[in-house]
Design a protein around this motif. Structure first.
Motif, PDB file in Angstrom:
ATOM      1  N   ALA A  78      34.424  55.614  30.844  1.00 30.22           N
ATOM      2  CA  ALA A  78      32.990  55.351  31.029  1.00 30.22           C
ATOM      3  C   ALA A  78      32.574  54.065  30.321  1.00 30.22           C
ATOM      4  O   ALA A  78      31.744  53.309  30.828  1.00 30.22           O
ATOM      5  CB  ALA A  78      32.168  56.533  30.514  1.00 30.22           C
ATOM      6  N   ILE A  79      33.167  53.785  29.170  1.00 30.34           N
ATOM      7  CA  ILE A  79      32.868  52.554  28.435  1.00 30.34           C
ATOM      8  C   ILE A  79      33.438  51.351  29.187  1.00 30.34           C
ATOM      9  O   ILE A  79      32.798  50.303  29.290  1.00 30.34           O
ATOM     10  CB  ILE A  79      33.453  52.614  27.006  1.00 30.34           C
ATOM     11  CG1 ILE A  79      32.755  53.698  26.187  1.00 30.34           C
ATOM     12  CG2 ILE A  79      33.339  51.250  26.318  1.00 30.34           C
ATOM     13  CD1 ILE A  79      33.468  54.052  24.884  1.00 30.34           C
ATOM     14  N   ALA A  80      34.649  51.489  29.726  1.00 29.55           N
ATOM     15  CA  ALA A  80      35.339  50.365  30.371  1.00 29.55           C
ATOM     16  C   ALA A  80      34.831  50.067  31.780  1.00 29.55           C
ATOM     17  O   ALA A  80      34.906  48.921  32.234  1.00 29.55           O
ATOM     18  CB  ALA A  80      36.843  50.634  30.410  1.00 29.55           C
ATOM     19  N   ALA A  81      34.312  51.065  32.470  1.00 27.46           N
ATOM     20  CA  ALA A  81      33.918  50.902  33.881  1.00 27.46           C
ATOM     21  C   ALA A  81      33.002  49.711  34.143  1.00 27.46           C
ATOM     22  O   ALA A  81      33.233  48.961  35.098  1.00 27.46           O
ATOM     23  CB  ALA A  81      33.294  52.191  34.403  1.00 27.46           C
ATOM     24  N   PRO A  82      31.968  49.480  33.341  1.00 22.48           N
ATOM     25  CA  PRO A  82      31.078  48.350  33.630  1.00 22.48           C
ATOM     26  C   PRO A  82      31.753  46.977  33.543  1.00 22.48           C
ATOM     27  O   PRO A  82      31.204  45.988  34.021  1.00 22.48           O
ATOM     28  CB  PRO A  82      29.985  48.466  32.561  1.00 22.48           C
ATOM     29  CG  PRO A  82      30.037  49.866  32.085  1.00 22.48           C
ATOM     30  CD  PRO A  82      31.464  50.299  32.246  1.00 22.48           C
ATOM     31  N   PHE A  83      32.936  46.899  32.956  1.00 19.50           N
ATOM     32  CA  PHE A  83      33.622  45.613  32.816  1.00 19.50           C
ATOM     33  C   PHE A  83      34.356  45.197  34.089  1.00 19.50           C
ATOM     34  O   PHE A  83      34.712  44.031  34.244  1.00 19.50           O
ATOM     35  CB  PHE A  83      34.617  45.661  31.643  1.00 19.50           C
ATOM     36  CG  PHE A  83      33.946  45.578  30.315  1.00 19.50           C
ATOM     37  CD1 PHE A  83      33.690  44.346  29.733  1.00 19.50           C
ATOM     38  CD2 PHE A  83      33.540  46.721  29.653  1.00 19.50           C
ATOM     39  CE1 PHE A  83      33.047  44.258  28.515  1.00 19.50           C
ATOM     40  CE2 PHE A  83      32.897  46.646  28.433  1.00 19.50           C
ATOM     41  CZ  PHE A  83      32.647  45.421  27.863  1.00 19.50           C
ATOM     42  N   GLY A  84      34.588  46.135  35.004  1.00 20.42           N
ATOM     43  CA  GLY A  84      35.329  45.826  36.228  1.00 20.42           C
ATOM     44  C   GLY A  84      34.804  44.602  36.969  1.00 20.42           C
ATOM     45  O   GLY A  84      35.569  43.677  37.260  1.00 20.42           O
ATOM     46  N   PRO A  85      33.504  44.549  37.285  1.00 20.16           N
ATOM     47  CA  PRO A  85      32.981  43.387  38.008  1.00 20.16           C
ATOM     48  C   PRO A  85      33.160  42.067  37.257  1.00 20.16           C
ATOM     49  O   PRO A  85      33.458  41.040  37.860  1.00 20.16           O
ATOM     50  CB  PRO A  85      31.495  43.714  38.192  1.00 20.16           C
ATOM     51  CG  PRO A  85      31.429  45.203  38.125  1.00 20.16           C
ATOM     52  CD  PRO A  85      32.503  45.611  37.158  1.00 20.16           C
ATOM     53  N   ALA A  86      32.996  42.079  35.936  1.00 20.47           N
ATOM     54  CA  ALA A  86      33.161  40.850  35.153  1.00 20.47           C
ATOM     55  C   ALA A  86      34.606  40.364  35.218  1.00 20.47           C
ATOM     56  O   ALA A  86      34.865  39.164  35.330  1.00 20.47           O
ATOM     57  CB  ALA A  86      32.739  41.066  33.705  1.00 20.47           C
ATOM     58  N   PHE A  87      35.559  41.289  35.168  1.00 24.84           N
ATOM     59  CA  PHE A  87      36.966  40.906  35.268  1.00 24.84           C
ATOM     60  C   PHE A  87      37.254  40.334  36.652  1.00 24.84           C
ATOM     61  O   PHE A  87      37.921  39.313  36.786  1.00 24.84           O
ATOM     62  CB  PHE A  87      37.879  42.097  34.961  1.00 24.84           C
ATOM     63  CG  PHE A  87      38.158  42.269  33.496  1.00 24.84           C
ATOM     64  CD1 PHE A  87      39.321  41.776  32.942  1.00 24.84           C
ATOM     65  CD2 PHE A  87      37.241  42.902  32.669  1.00 24.84           C
ATOM     66  CE1 PHE A  87      39.585  41.910  31.586  1.00 24.84           C
ATOM     67  CE2 PHE A  87      37.488  43.046  31.314  1.00 24.84           C
ATOM     68  CZ  PHE A  87      38.663  42.547  30.769  1.00 24.84           C
ATOM     69  N   ASP A  88      36.727  40.992  37.687  1.00 29.59           N
ATOM     70  CA  ASP A  88      36.929  40.498  39.055  1.00 29.59           C
ATOM     71  C   ASP A  88      36.332  39.105  39.215  1.00 29.59           C
ATOM     72  O   ASP A  88      36.966  38.203  39.770  1.00 29.59           O
ATOM     73  CB  ASP A  88      36.283  41.448  40.071  1.00 29.59           C
ATOM     74  CG  ASP A  88      36.997  42.786  40.152  1.00 29.59           C
ATOM     75  OD1 ASP A  88      38.165  42.877  39.699  1.00 29.59           O
ATOM     76  OD2 ASP A  88      36.384  43.749  40.651  1.00 29.59           O
ATOM     77  N   GLU A  89      35.111  38.935  38.709  1.00 26.26           N
ATOM     78  CA  GLU A  89      34.409  37.656  38.837  1.00 26.26           C
ATOM     79  C   GLU A  89      35.166  36.517  38.172  1.00 26.26           C
ATOM     80  O   GLU A  89      35.181  35.393  38.649  1.00 26.26           O
ATOM     81  CB  GLU A  89      33.013  37.796  38.208  1.00 26.26           C
ATOM     82  CG  GLU A  89      32.131  36.589  38.320  1.00 26.26           C
ATOM     83  CD  GLU A  89      30.774  36.846  37.685  1.00 26.26           C
ATOM     84  OE1 GLU A  89      30.429  36.110  36.740  1.00 26.26           O
ATOM     85  OE2 GLU A  89      30.083  37.780  38.118  1.00 26.26           O
ATOM     86  N   LYS A  90      35.826  36.800  37.046  1.00 23.56           N
ATOM     87  CA  LYS A  90      36.548  35.762  36.312  1.00 23.56           C
ATOM     88  C   LYS A  90      38.017  35.647  36.737  1.00 23.56           C
ATOM     89  O   LYS A  90      38.779  34.901  36.130  1.00 23.56           O
ATOM     90  CB  LYS A  90      36.460  36.030  34.815  1.00 23.56           C
ATOM     91  CG  LYS A  90      35.041  35.942  34.302  1.00 23.56           C
ATOM     92  CD  LYS A  90      34.993  35.157  33.049  1.00 23.56           C
ATOM     93  CE  LYS A  90      33.540  35.065  32.595  1.00 23.56           C
ATOM     94  NZ  LYS A  90      33.297  33.906  31.820  1.00 23.56           N
ATOM     95  N   GLY A  91      38.422  36.427  37.749  1.00 23.90           N
ATOM     96  CA  GLY A  91      39.789  36.327  38.251  1.00 23.90           C
ATOM     97  C   GLY A  91      40.836  36.926  37.339  1.00 23.90           C
ATOM     98  O   GLY A  91      41.984  36.492  37.316  1.00 23.90           O
ATOM     99  N   ARG A  92      40.445  37.939  36.586  1.00 25.01           N
ATOM    100  CA  ARG A  92      41.386  38.624  35.700  1.00 25.01           C
ATOM    101  C   ARG A  92      41.464  40.081  36.135  1.00 25.01           C
ATOM    102  O   ARG A  92      40.513  40.602  36.704  1.00 25.01           O
ATOM    103  CB  ARG A  92      40.929  38.526  34.252  1.00 25.01           C
ATOM    104  CG  ARG A  92      40.996  37.101  33.698  1.00 25.01           C
ATOM    105  CD  ARG A  92      39.928  36.887  32.652  1.00 25.01           C
ATOM    106  NE  ARG A  92      39.959  35.584  32.028  1.00 25.01           N
ATOM    107  CZ  ARG A  92      39.336  34.518  32.488  1.00 25.01           C
ATOM    108  NH1 ARG A  92      38.665  34.567  33.613  1.00 25.01           N
ATOM    109  NH2 ARG A  92      39.380  33.375  31.835  1.00 25.01           N
ATOM    110  N   SER A  93      42.568  40.740  35.833  1.00 29.74           N
ATOM    111  CA  SER A  93      42.669  42.149  36.212  1.00 29.74           C
ATOM    112  C   SER A  93      42.585  43.032  34.970  1.00 29.74           C
ATOM    113  O   SER A  93      43.064  42.662  33.895  1.00 29.74           O
ATOM    114  CB  SER A  93      43.965  42.410  36.965  1.00 29.74           C
ATOM    115  OG  SER A  93      45.069  42.318  36.095  1.00 29.74           O
ATOM    116  N   LEU A  94      41.947  44.178  35.144  1.00 26.33           N
ATOM    117  CA  LEU A  94      41.835  45.180  34.089  1.00 26.33           C
ATOM    118  C   LEU A  94      42.488  46.454  34.603  1.00 26.33           C
ATOM    119  O   LEU A  94      42.045  47.029  35.592  1.00 26.33           O
ATOM    120  CB  LEU A  94      40.366  45.438  33.738  1.00 26.33           C
ATOM    121  CG  LEU A  94      40.084  46.577  32.752  1.00 26.33           C
ATOM    122  CD1 LEU A  94      40.752  46.315  31.401  1.00 26.33           C
ATOM    123  CD2 LEU A  94      38.583  46.770  32.583  1.00 26.33           C
ATOM    124  N   SER A  95      43.566  46.878  33.945  1.00 27.12           N
ATOM    125  CA  SER A  95      44.254  48.121  34.294  1.00 27.12           C
ATOM    126  C   SER A  95      43.990  49.142  33.201  1.00 27.12           C
ATOM    127  O   SER A  95      43.987  48.794  32.018  1.00 27.12           O
ATOM    128  CB  SER A  95      45.761  47.888  34.405  1.00 27.12           C
ATOM    129  OG  SER A  95      46.036  46.915  35.381  1.00 27.12           O
TER     130      SER A  95
END
Length: 184
Positions: A78-95
């Motif tokens: 739940a804490i990490a979920a909001p970061f998904g779009p920011a990672f996508d926008e900056k061209g980085r992946s979050l696993s």
């Protein structure tokens, strides 16, 4: 204080520009863009103010910890979920790797959110475009182990002993132009 003032001016400038766009050409698309900018920058300002308040609380010995029983297997995603779009926008992946079974611990959920958010924000800043960030939660015997790992530049060895000191920062680099105050 000069760095803090600069950091506070950055979101204000973005909000001001968004307000100008609304005034100059109030199309639905421009209005939505400006609204998103303002909302995002208000969140940035709130985090900066919260950081300053936390420094004040630490300095005066008034930092409060409100522990409660929480399931990290639910809380961490739940804490990490909001970061998904920011990672996508900056061209980085979050696993993310989190067990399906609960991991109950006594924790202050707000402080844990602050810690995980700071780690993810730093990983996002210091990982190159097309880089990878991994967040994992595991159980080792009677402990929960939360790990944030990235393939960014890393922390210079001479900084390791000071990395959690207040206002301590390594050398600023181009990919981290929005470096913070060193109070996270």
């Amino acid at each position: 204080l000069a760095t803090l003032a600069h950091e506070l001016r950055t979101p204000l400038a973005a909000m001001n520009r968004a307000a100008e766009i609304i005034e100059l050409c109030p199309t639905e698309e421009k209005f939505q863009w400006a609204s998103d900018v303002i909302r995002r920058q208000v969140g940035n300002m709130a985090r900066l103010v919260d950081d300053v308040l936390d420094v004040s609380r630490l300095a005066t010995g008034k930092m409060t910890i409100r522990k409660e029983t929480a399931d990290l297997a639910v809380l961490v995603p739940a804490i990490a979920a909001p970061f998904g779009p920011a990672f996508d926008e900056k061209g980085r992946s979050l696993s993310m790797s989190v067990p399906t079974e609960p991991i109950f611990v006594e924790v202050d959920p707000m402080r844990l959110a602050q810690i995980v958010s700071n780690l993810l924000q730093n990983a996002l800043k210091f990982t190159r475009p097309d880089g990878h960030v991994w967040l994992s939660l595991t159980r080792r015997e009677d402990r929960a182990v939360l790990t944030v790992r990235d393939d960014g530049q890393g922390i210079p060895p001479e900084m390791i002993d000071r990395v959690f000191d207040l206002f301590e920062q390594g050398e600023r680099i181009a990919c981290a132009a929005e470096s913070g105050l060193g109070i996270g």
